[in-house]
Motif scaffolding. Structure first.
Motif, PDB file in Angstrom:
ATOM      1  N   ILE A  25      33.761 -53.985 -71.501  1.00  0.00           N
ATOM      2  CA  ILE A  25      33.509 -55.186 -71.242  1.00  0.00           C
ATOM      3  C   ILE A  25      31.944 -55.169 -70.875  1.00  0.00           C
ATOM      4  N   ILE A  26      31.181 -55.828 -71.605  1.00  0.00           N
ATOM      5  CA  ILE A  26      29.756 -55.793 -71.627  1.00  0.00           C
ATOM      6  C   ILE A  26      28.887 -56.857 -71.334  1.00  0.00           C
ATOM      7  N   ILE A  27      28.160 -57.212 -70.357  1.00  0.00           N
ATOM      8  CA  ILE A  27      27.416 -58.258 -69.925  1.00  0.00           C
ATOM      9  C   ILE A  27      25.962 -57.992 -70.154  1.00  0.00           C
ATOM     10  N   SER A  28      25.300 -58.721 -71.017  1.00  0.00           N
ATOM     11  CA  SER A  28      23.933 -58.127 -71.244  1.00  0.00           C
ATOM     12  C   SER A  28      22.761 -58.750 -70.442  1.00  0.00           C
ATOM     13  N   ASN A  29      23.067 -59.760 -69.592  1.00  0.00           N
ATOM     14  CA  ASN A  29      21.907 -59.894 -68.586  1.00  0.00           C
ATOM     15  C   ASN A  29      22.653 -60.866 -67.346  1.00  0.00           C
ATOM     16  N   TRP A  30      21.599 -61.269 -66.491  1.00  0.00           N
ATOM     17  CA  TRP A  30      22.286 -61.816 -65.181  1.00  0.00           C
ATOM     18  C   TRP A  30      22.523 -63.467 -65.831  1.00  0.00           C
ATOM     19  N   LYS A  31      21.813 -63.848 -66.549  1.00  0.00           N
ATOM     20  CA  LYS A  31      22.020 -65.262 -66.895  1.00  0.00           C
ATOM     21  C   LYS A  31      23.467 -65.297 -67.520  1.00  0.00           C
ATOM     22  N   SER A  32      24.017 -64.480 -68.396  1.00  0.00           N
ATOM     23  CA  SER A  32      25.321 -64.078 -69.003  1.00  0.00           C
ATOM     24  C   SER A  32      26.358 -64.155 -67.965  1.00  0.00           C
ATOM     25  N   LEU A  33      25.956 -63.280 -66.984  1.00  0.00           N
ATOM     26  CA  LEU A  33      26.856 -62.981 -66.005  1.00  0.00           C
ATOM     27  C   LEU A  33      27.213 -64.141 -65.041  1.00  0.00           C
ATOM     28  N   ILE A  34      26.364 -65.043 -64.721  1.00  0.00           N
ATOM     29  CA  ILE A  34      26.429 -66.005 -64.005  1.00  0.00           C
ATOM     30  C   ILE A  34      27.175 -67.179 -64.874  1.00  0.00           C
ATOM     31  N   LEU A  35      26.792 -67.335 -66.205  1.00  0.00           N
ATOM     32  CA  LEU A  35      27.295 -68.516 -66.795  1.00  0.00           C
ATOM     33  C   LEU A  35      29.025 -67.949 -67.205  1.00  0.00           C
ATOM     34  N   SER A  36      29.131 -66.583 -67.577  1.00  0.00           N
ATOM     35  CA  SER A  36      30.593 -66.376 -67.857  1.00  0.00           C
ATOM     36  C   SER A  36      31.233 -66.661 -66.509  1.00  0.00           C
ATOM     37  N   PHE A  73      44.015 -63.541 -71.759  1.00  0.00           N
ATOM     38  CA  PHE A  73      43.842 -64.443 -72.822  1.00  0.00           C
ATOM     39  C   PHE A  73      42.585 -65.294 -72.303  1.00  0.00           C
ATOM     40  N   LEU A  74      42.647 -65.668 -71.133  1.00  0.00           N
ATOM     41  CA  LEU A  74      41.529 -66.762 -70.694  1.00  0.00           C
ATOM     42  C   LEU A  74      40.223 -66.000 -70.351  1.00  0.00           C
ATOM     43  N   LEU A  75      40.393 -64.718 -70.233  1.00  0.00           N
ATOM     44  CA  LEU A  75      39.144 -63.760 -70.157  1.00  0.00           C
ATOM     45  C   LEU A  75      38.637 -63.654 -71.557  1.00  0.00           C
ATOM     46  N   GLY A  84      26.295 -63.083 -74.689  1.00  0.00           N
ATOM     47  CA  GLY A  84      25.971 -61.957 -73.952  1.00  0.00           C
ATOM     48  C   GLY A  84      27.027 -61.598 -73.053  1.00  0.00           C
ATOM     49  N   PHE A  85      28.379 -62.101 -73.197  1.00  0.00           N
ATOM     50  CA  PHE A  85      29.515 -61.535 -72.531  1.00  0.00           C
ATOM     51  C   PHE A  85      30.416 -61.048 -73.884  1.00  0.00           C
ATOM     52  N   TYR A  86      30.845 -59.811 -73.729  1.00  0.00           N
ATOM     53  CA  TYR A  86      31.315 -59.006 -74.913  1.00  0.00           C
ATOM     54  C   TYR A  86      33.010 -58.453 -74.339  1.00  0.00           C
ATOM     55  N   ILE A  87      33.816 -58.415 -75.063  1.00  0.00           N
ATOM     56  CA  ILE A  87      34.857 -57.757 -74.906  1.00  0.00           C
ATOM     57  C   ILE A  87      35.605 -57.099 -76.177  1.00  0.00           C
ATOM     58  N   ASP A  88      35.580 -55.821 -76.157  1.00  0.00           N
ATOM     59  CA  ASP A  88      35.881 -55.235 -77.609  1.00  0.00           C
ATOM     60  C   ASP A  88      37.240 -55.545 -77.993  1.00  0.00           C
ATOM     61  N   LYS A  89      38.215 -55.347 -77.271  1.00  0.00           N
ATOM     62  CA  LYS A  89      39.576 -55.890 -77.764  1.00  0.00           C
ATOM     63  C   LYS A  89      40.328 -56.469 -76.688  1.00  0.00           C
ATOM     64  N   SER A  91      43.196 -55.442 -75.378  1.00  0.00           N
ATOM     65  CA  SER A  91      43.618 -54.481 -74.346  1.00  0.00           C
ATOM     66  C   SER A  91      42.732 -54.003 -73.206  1.00  0.00           C
ATOM     67  N   THR A  92      41.488 -54.369 -73.427  1.00  0.00           N
ATOM     68  CA  THR A  92      40.347 -54.262 -72.528  1.00  0.00           C
ATOM     69  C   THR A  92      40.419 -55.528 -71.758  1.00  0.00           C
ATOM     70  N   ALA A  93      40.591 -56.597 -72.333  1.00  0.00           N
ATOM     71  CA  ALA A  93      40.584 -57.982 -71.637  1.00  0.00           C
ATOM     72  C   ALA A  93      41.896 -57.913 -70.769  1.00  0.00           C
ATOM     73  N   PHE A  94      43.171 -57.286 -71.102  1.00  0.00           N
ATOM     74  CA  PHE A  94      44.044 -57.338 -70.222  1.00  0.00           C
ATOM     75  C   PHE A  94      43.702 -56.466 -68.893  1.00  0.00           C
ATOM     76  N   ILE A  95      43.213 -55.245 -69.094  1.00  0.00           N
ATOM     77  CA  ILE A  95      42.749 -54.256 -67.900  1.00  0.00           C
ATOM     78  C   ILE A  95      41.976 -54.990 -67.231  1.00  0.00           C
ATOM     79  N   GLY A  96      40.984 -55.703 -67.790  1.00  0.00           N
ATOM     80  CA  GLY A  96      40.047 -56.359 -66.971  1.00  0.00           C
ATOM     81  C   GLY A  96      40.634 -57.611 -66.219  1.00  0.00           C
ATOM     82  N   ALA A  97      41.544 -58.393 -66.821  1.00  0.00           N
ATOM     83  CA  ALA A  97      42.044 -59.399 -66.075  1.00  0.00           C
ATOM     84  C   ALA A  97      42.773 -58.876 -64.866  1.00  0.00           C
TER      85      ALA A  97
END
Length: 158
Positions: A25-36, A73-75, A84-89, A91-97
């Motif tokens: 899970i990669i967030i490129s900048n603060w703007k993307s963090l706040i927006l996401s 799924f929602l994440l 600017g908000f990236y999730i590679d797969k 399964s990463t979204a599942f663990i992140g959620a």
């Protein structure tokens, strides 16, 4: 509106922590963090209850475990809406959620003071105040007034 702001701030903190722990899970900048965080808050407030109602039979048969897949799924869906908000797969979204849910639970339980606690304390205080009431029948200047009053209400004393 107050709920949206609260959820957004919790999401900002939780997404920051999760993106620091998970390399997928990669967030490129603060703007993307706040927006996401804002998009995730809107989705959790408005879209998630509708999806949970639609998927209620599946959720019932899986004893609530399907909720984890809904959260993942929602994440993963937020990734498509916010640049600017990236999730590679998935399964990463599942663990992140799952991590987001745990962080949200901890913040809700231990950090945020709920109004319910205030009302419970107020109710206890009201009960204490009622217990301290002293009921006084009346103060009379002389014994004759007391006897007359007792006769009026039906008490007979010698």
């Amino acid at each position: 509106m107050k709920n949206f702001i609260k959820v957004t701030f919790i999401n900002i903190f939780a997404l920051f922590v999760v993106s620091g722990i998970l390399s997928g899970i990669i967030i490129s900048n603060w703007k993307s963090l706040i927006l996401s965080a804002m998009v995730l808050a809107l989705i959790n407030i408005y879209l998630k209850p509708i999806i949970k109602i639609i998927m209620l039979p599946v959720n019932f048969f899986t004893l609530g475990l399907f909720t984890l897949f809904i959260n993942a799924f929602l994440l993963y869906f937020v990734k498509t809406l916010v640049k600017g908000f990236y999730i590679d797969k998935f399964s990463t979204a599942f663990i992140g959620a799952l991590m987001l849910s745990i962080i949200y639970l901890i913040v809700e339980k231990f950090v945020i003071v709920r109004n319910k606690d205030f009302y419970n304390k107020q109710k206890k205080q009201d009960n204490i105040n009622r217990d301290n009431v002293i009921d006084v029948e009346g103060i009379y200047e002389d014994e004759d007034e007391k006897k007359e009053e007792n006769l009026k209400i039906g008490r007979l004393e010698d």
